[in-house]
Scaffold this motif. Structure first.
Motif, short mmCIF file in Angstrom:
data_model
loop_
_atom_site.label_atom_id
_atom_site.label_comp_id
_atom_site.label_asym_id
_atom_site.label_seq_id
_atom_site.Cartn_x
_atom_site.Cartn_y
_atom_site.Cartn_z
N LEU A 122 14.68 69.72 180.54
CA LEU A 122 13.85 69.95 181.71
C LEU A 122 12.52 70.48 181.19
O LEU A 122 12.51 71.47 180.46
CB LEU A 122 14.49 70.98 182.65
CG LEU A 122 15.82 70.63 183.30
CD1 LEU A 122 16.38 71.84 184.04
CD2 LEU A 122 15.67 69.46 184.25
N VAL A 123 11.45 69.84 181.58
CA VAL A 123 10.14 70.24 181.08
C VAL A 123 9.24 70.58 182.25
O VAL A 123 8.94 69.71 183.08
CB VAL A 123 9.50 69.14 180.21
CG1 VAL A 123 8.13 69.59 179.73
CG2 VAL A 123 10.41 68.81 179.03
N GLU A 124 8.82 71.83 182.30
CA GLU A 124 7.94 72.28 183.38
C GLU A 124 6.48 72.13 182.97
O GLU A 124 6.14 72.24 181.79
CB GLU A 124 8.19 73.76 183.73
CG GLU A 124 9.61 74.11 184.10
CD GLU A 124 10.43 74.60 182.94
OE1 GLU A 124 11.42 75.34 183.15
OE2 GLU A 124 10.10 74.26 181.77
N SER A 125 5.64 71.95 183.95
CA SER A 125 4.20 71.93 183.72
C SER A 125 3.49 72.35 185.00
O SER A 125 4.11 72.42 186.07
CB SER A 125 3.73 70.54 183.29
OG SER A 125 4.00 69.58 184.29
N GLY A 126 2.21 72.65 184.87
CA GLY A 126 1.41 72.99 186.04
C GLY A 126 1.08 74.45 186.19
O GLY A 126 0.31 74.82 187.07
N GLY A 127 1.66 75.30 185.35
CA GLY A 127 1.34 76.71 185.43
C GLY A 127 -0.06 76.99 184.92
O GLY A 127 -0.72 76.12 184.36
N GLY A 128 -0.50 78.22 185.14
CA GLY A 128 -1.83 78.60 184.70
C GLY A 128 -2.39 79.70 185.56
O GLY A 128 -1.68 80.27 186.39
N PRO A 129 -3.64 80.02 185.36
CA PRO A 129 -4.27 81.07 186.16
C PRO A 129 -4.72 80.53 187.52
O PRO A 129 -5.14 79.38 187.64
CB PRO A 129 -5.47 81.49 185.31
CG PRO A 129 -5.83 80.24 184.57
CD PRO A 129 -4.55 79.52 184.32
N VAL A 130 -4.63 81.39 188.50
CA VAL A 130 -5.09 81.04 189.85
C VAL A 130 -5.56 82.32 190.53
O VAL A 130 -5.07 83.40 190.23
CB VAL A 130 -3.96 80.35 190.65
CG1 VAL A 130 -2.79 81.28 190.86
CG2 VAL A 130 -4.48 79.80 191.96
N GLN A 131 -6.49 82.18 191.42
CA GLN A 131 -6.99 83.34 192.15
C GLN A 131 -6.09 83.66 193.33
O GLN A 131 -5.38 82.78 193.84
CB GLN A 131 -8.41 83.06 192.65
CG GLN A 131 -9.44 82.94 191.54
CD GLN A 131 -10.85 82.82 192.07
OE1 GLN A 131 -11.07 82.42 193.22
NE2 GLN A 131 -11.82 83.17 191.25
N PRO A 132 -6.09 84.92 193.76
CA PRO A 132 -5.31 85.26 194.97
C PRO A 132 -5.70 84.35 196.12
O PRO A 132 -6.86 83.99 196.29
CB PRO A 132 -5.72 86.71 195.23
CG PRO A 132 -6.11 87.23 193.89
CD PRO A 132 -6.75 86.07 193.17
N ALA A 133 -4.69 83.96 196.87
CA ALA A 133 -4.82 83.03 198.00
C ALA A 133 -4.97 81.58 197.55
O ALA A 133 -5.08 80.68 198.39
CB ALA A 133 -5.95 83.38 198.93
N GLY A 134 -4.93 81.36 196.25
CA GLY A 134 -5.06 80.01 195.73
C GLY A 134 -3.75 79.24 195.78
O GLY A 134 -2.72 79.74 196.22
N THR A 135 -3.81 78.00 195.30
CA THR A 135 -2.64 77.13 195.29
C THR A 135 -2.39 76.62 193.88
O THR A 135 -3.29 76.54 193.06
CB THR A 135 -2.82 75.93 196.24
OG1 THR A 135 -3.89 75.11 195.74
CG2 THR A 135 -3.17 76.37 197.65
N LEU A 136 -1.13 76.27 193.66
CA LEU A 136 -0.72 75.73 192.37
C LEU A 136 0.47 74.83 192.60
O LEU A 136 1.31 75.12 193.47
CB LEU A 136 -0.35 76.87 191.42
CG LEU A 136 -0.56 76.70 189.92
CD1 LEU A 136 -2.02 76.37 189.59
CD2 LEU A 136 -0.13 77.96 189.19
N SER A 137 0.53 73.76 191.85
CA SER A 137 1.65 72.84 191.98
C SER A 137 2.35 72.72 190.64
O SER A 137 1.74 72.33 189.65
CB SER A 137 1.15 71.46 192.44
OG SER A 137 2.24 70.58 192.62
#
Length: 119
Positions: free
Chosen positions: A4-19
């Motif tokens: 299982l390989v995850e991707s898409g993490g990283g820094p984001v600002q509060p109230a932001g979105t990430l997938s």
């Protein structure tokens, strides 16, 4: 190769979105989902989806903000995270099992992807 390989993490600002994306290869499980673990905390369930009946589970922390989906043809699981808060930073793990969505209990784990939230 089973993984299982995850991707898409990283820094984001509060109230932001990430997938987040989890690509499964060499395995097929009915239940696939996302867990997270922040420093000094227990690993906790975030959201799972069961292929047997299409049901989904979302923890209280993510309900209304996080959404899980699966692309069964390509063996991919997604986690759409909206309205991220400073309580959400963690390593997010993809996991699979034939029956449960809980830790401990999952049969297979990815290595995780780090999500940070800061302004």
């Amino acid at each position: 190769q089973v993984q299982l390989v995850e991707s898409g993490g990283g820094p984001v600002q509060p109230a932001g979105t990430l997938s987040l994306t989890c690509l499964a290869s060499g395995l097929s499980y009915a239940v696939m989902g996302w867990f997270r673990q922040s420093p000094g905390q227990e690993r906790e369930e975030v959201s799972c989806m069961n292929n047997r009946d299409g049901s989904t589970y979302s923890s209280a922390s993510g309900k209304g903000r996080f959404s899980i989906s699966r692309d069964n043809a390509n063996n991919i699981v997604y986690l759409q995270m909206n309205s991220l808060t400073p309580e959400d930073p963690a390593v997010y793990y993809c996991a699979a099992d034939d029956w449960v969505c809980q830790h401990p209990g999952m049969d297979f784990w990815g290595k995780g992807t780090l999500v940070t939230v800061s302004s």
